[in-house]
Enzyme design. Structure first.
Site, PDB file in Angstrom:
ATOM      1  N   ALA A 105       0.834  -1.214   0.000  1.00  0.00           N
ATOM      2  CA  ALA A 105       0.000   0.000   0.000  1.00  0.00           C
ATOM      3  C   ALA A 105       0.868   1.263   0.000  1.00  0.00           C
ATOM      4  O   ALA A 105       1.974   1.259   0.544  1.00  0.00           O
ATOM      5  CB  ALA A 105      -0.919   0.004   1.216  1.00  0.00           C
ATOM      6  N   PRO A 106       0.385   2.327  -0.663  1.00  0.00           N
ATOM      7  CA  PRO A 106      -0.929   2.473  -1.296  1.00  0.00           C
ATOM      8  C   PRO A 106      -1.012   1.937  -2.721  1.00  0.00           C
ATOM      9  O   PRO A 106      -2.084   1.943  -3.313  1.00  0.00           O
ATOM     10  CB  PRO A 106      -1.148   3.985  -1.285  1.00  0.00           C
ATOM     11  CG  PRO A 106       0.229   4.560  -1.386  1.00  0.00           C
ATOM     12  CD  PRO A 106       1.105   3.627  -0.594  1.00  0.00           C
ATOM     13  N   GLY A 107       0.127   1.510  -3.322  1.00  0.00           N
ATOM     14  CA  GLY A 107       0.044   0.878  -4.630  1.00  0.00           C
ATOM     15  C   GLY A 107       0.932   1.456  -5.711  1.00  0.00           C
ATOM     16  O   GLY A 107       0.901   0.998  -6.851  1.00  0.00           O
ATOM     17  N   GLY A 108       1.748   2.450  -5.384  1.00  0.00           N
ATOM     18  CA  GLY A 108       2.611   3.032  -6.411  1.00  0.00           C
ATOM     19  C   GLY A 108       3.559   2.021  -7.025  1.00  0.00           C
ATOM     20  O   GLY A 108       3.709   1.951  -8.250  1.00  0.00           O
ATOM     21  N   GLU A 127      -0.813  -6.205   1.812  1.00  0.00           N
ATOM     22  CA  GLU A 127      -0.729  -5.123   2.793  1.00  0.00           C
ATOM     23  C   GLU A 127      -1.339  -5.603   4.099  1.00  0.00           C
ATOM     24  O   GLU A 127      -2.472  -6.105   4.115  1.00  0.00           O
ATOM     25  CB  GLU A 127      -1.464  -3.875   2.288  1.00  0.00           C
ATOM     26  CG  GLU A 127      -1.580  -2.761   3.289  1.00  0.00           C
ATOM     27  CD  GLU A 127      -0.237  -2.300   3.838  1.00  0.00           C
ATOM     28  OE1 GLU A 127      -0.143  -2.091   5.066  1.00  0.00           O
ATOM     29  OE2 GLU A 127       0.711  -2.131   3.032  1.00  0.00           O
ATOM     30  N   ASP A 172       9.344  -3.037   0.218  1.00  0.00           N
ATOM     31  CA  ASP A 172       9.516  -1.636   0.614  1.00  0.00           C
ATOM     32  C   ASP A 172       9.121  -1.586   2.081  1.00  0.00           C
ATOM     33  O   ASP A 172       7.967  -1.364   2.425  1.00  0.00           O
ATOM     34  CB  ASP A 172       8.635  -0.727  -0.245  1.00  0.00           C
ATOM     35  CG  ASP A 172       8.878   0.741   0.045  1.00  0.00           C
ATOM     36  OD1 ASP A 172      10.046   1.138   0.134  1.00  0.00           O
ATOM     37  OD2 ASP A 172       7.889   1.486   0.191  1.00  0.00           O
ATOM     38  N   CYS A 225      12.355   4.312   2.992  1.00  0.00           N
ATOM     39  CA  CYS A 225      12.365   5.762   2.812  1.00  0.00           C
ATOM     40  C   CYS A 225      13.029   6.405   4.023  1.00  0.00           C
ATOM     41  O   CYS A 225      12.501   7.345   4.621  1.00  0.00           O
ATOM     42  CB  CYS A 225      10.957   6.305   2.575  1.00  0.00           C
ATOM     43  SG  CYS A 225       9.779   5.925   3.890  1.00  0.00           S
TER      44      CYS A 225
END
Length: 474
Positions: A105-108, A127, A172, A225
């Site tokens: 999520a969110p799906g990028g 997710e 991620d 990130c």
């Protein structure tokens, strides 16, 4: 003016030196950069500016998009931090692969992986958060993805079900979010060294399960990130030492190399890519592309069970009634009468080549009809939000096609389309029915500026009944 924690300043001054740390801290006071990707699965004229391309990412540009525009509702564009576009770009994925986006999520990243698959193979997008999993499903539907399974469970449940199954896995990972300081006050508010250490422990836990699901010779993309070595080079060092992965180079303009001295000293750690906000690409991002050692490992979830996407296993047809424990609902083929209702409702539409054999693959769960991306019995014990393409729902002596189907059919040229003006489009998004000038009758696709975003139903008098989902209306 954002207030950066003193402990963070001290930590990165020690790591980077006074000059580079100063550049980092100065950049955190600057506005964040916005960008978007264009969906290569669909065709259409996007009117957003395309003067400044995101370096190294196909069909990606700096600029801001609106969730009210037809580009967004038709799944033509996806708003995404430019640095966050690189993980999906860096992982080697080709059409026909079986791919897992573990923290999706969110799906990028999932939408970018779906573009690489081009409707072939399988994408499992998982997710753990139920609310975020719903957003993930909506974004994949809008993107027109029909070969994805959206799941809502932890990594332990997935690894028990899919050992040695995937050609490529993208993780991620949940992290301390230092790269989000410019975008999120909460990232600053909750930052602490203790949280960094907790995140690193969680990342090892998630990756341990991810490794179990990867085929020998398969690819693992690890990204965060955040800037902290504990969550970046130290985690990759652990993967190299513990599992014998090979670290692959990443071609990324403006990315800084990884820092071997922040990990176990292995020179290959320089193959990692670090995106610092002061370098001007986007927010903070760390990316590592790894390959699992080839070997003689053999896996099976249960003796005699074979895992394969439905479209790669067309000869194995499910007959009669069955039980999908993952969805906890009975499954069966639509009856001959029901199949007629389905065919009549959606006759005259052109289908993507990857879905050419949809009539023979239909399954029914209660009144919902879908074309599975993965055989349902292979999802036992997994909470599944969607499996492949939902065609629609059977009602009394009729069939109502789904919103997802409209988005999927938007990938190819269509004749049964009503194209709305901008004013009509605004009214349609509000849920209003319209009077239009058309000789068509029955279910039609609805577009604006040539971009298909919904189904509608035309009466013989040009009355267009609104089938845009109530939960998406604006």
């Amino acid at each position: 003016m954002i207030e950066i924690p003193d402990q963070f300043k001290e930590k990165f001054t020690g790591l980077l030196g006074q000059e580079e740390a100063g550049k980092l801290l100065d950049s955190l006071a600057e506005p964040s950069k916005k960008a978007y990707r264009i969906n290569s699965l669909k065709e259409g004229a996007v009117v957003y500016p395309q003067e400044e391309a995101v370096p190294g990412i196909p069909n990606a540009y700096y600029g801001e998009v609106s969730g009210k525009d037809p580009e967004w509702t038709a799944g033509m564009v996806y708003s995404q931090d430019p640095a966050a576009m690189f993980p999906a770009q860096a992982i080697p994925v080709k059409p026909g692969d079986k791919v897992l986006d573990l923290c999706a999520a969110p799906g990028g990243k999932s939408t970018a992986l779906a573009q690489k698959l081009q409707g072939e193979g399988l994408l499992v997008a998982n997710e753990i958060s139920p609310s975020r999993a719903k957003i993930l499903r909506e974004n994949l539907e809008r993107w027109g993805v029909s070969n994805a399974v959206v799941t809502n469970c932890d990594s332990f449940a997935l690894s028990a079900r899919f050992p040695g199954f995937f050609d490529a896995i993208l993780v991620d990972a949940p992290c301390s979010g230092e790269g989000m300081f410019r975008k999120s006050e909460d990232a600053i508010k909750y930052w602490s060294q203790e949280n960094v250490d907790l995140c690193a422990d969680r990342q090892r836990e998630i990756l341990t399960e991810a490794v179990k699901m990867l085929k020998p010779g398969g690819y693992l993309l690890y990204s965060t990130c955040t800037f902290s070595p504990e969550e970046d080079e130290e985690i990759v060092s652990w993967l190299l030492d513990e599992y014998g992965f090979k670290l692959l180079p990443i071609a990324a303009e403006k990315a800084a190399p990884g820092r071997p001295e922040w990990g176990n000293g292995d020179a290959s750690l320089a193959n990692c890519a670090r995106f610092w906000p002061q370098d001007g690409v986007g927010e903070g991002q760390f990316v590592a592309s790894l390959q699992k050692a080839a070997g003689e490992e053999s896996f099976a979830a249960e003796e005699g069970e074979v895992f394969s996407p439905v479209r790669k296993n067309k000869d194995k047809k499910k007959k009669g009634k069955g039980k999908n424990k993952g969805n906890r609902s009975s499954l069966e083929r639509p009856s001959k009468e029901e199949s007629c209702y389905i065919s009549e409702a959606i006759a005259g539409f052109n289908w993507p080549e990857s879905l050419a054999s949809w009539p023979s693959q239909m399954l029914k769960s209660q009144d919902h009809v879908f074309v599975p991306a993965l055989e349902p019995e292979q999802l036992k014990g997994i909470k599944v939000l969607s499996n492949g393409l939902e065609l629609g729902i059977l009602k009394k002596k009729r069939f109502e096609p789904s919103h997802q189907l409209a988005e999927v059919l938007g990938q190819v040229d269509q004749e049964r389309v009503v194209d709305l003006t901008e004013e009509e489009y605004d009214h349609y998004l509000h849920g209003e029915s319209l009077q239009v000038n058309s000789s068509l009758k029955g279910f039609v696709l609805v577009s604006c500026r040539g971009m298909i975003f919904s189904f509608g139903k035309l009466s013989g008098k040009g009355q267009l009944k609104n089938y845009y989902p109530k939960g998406l209306r604006q």
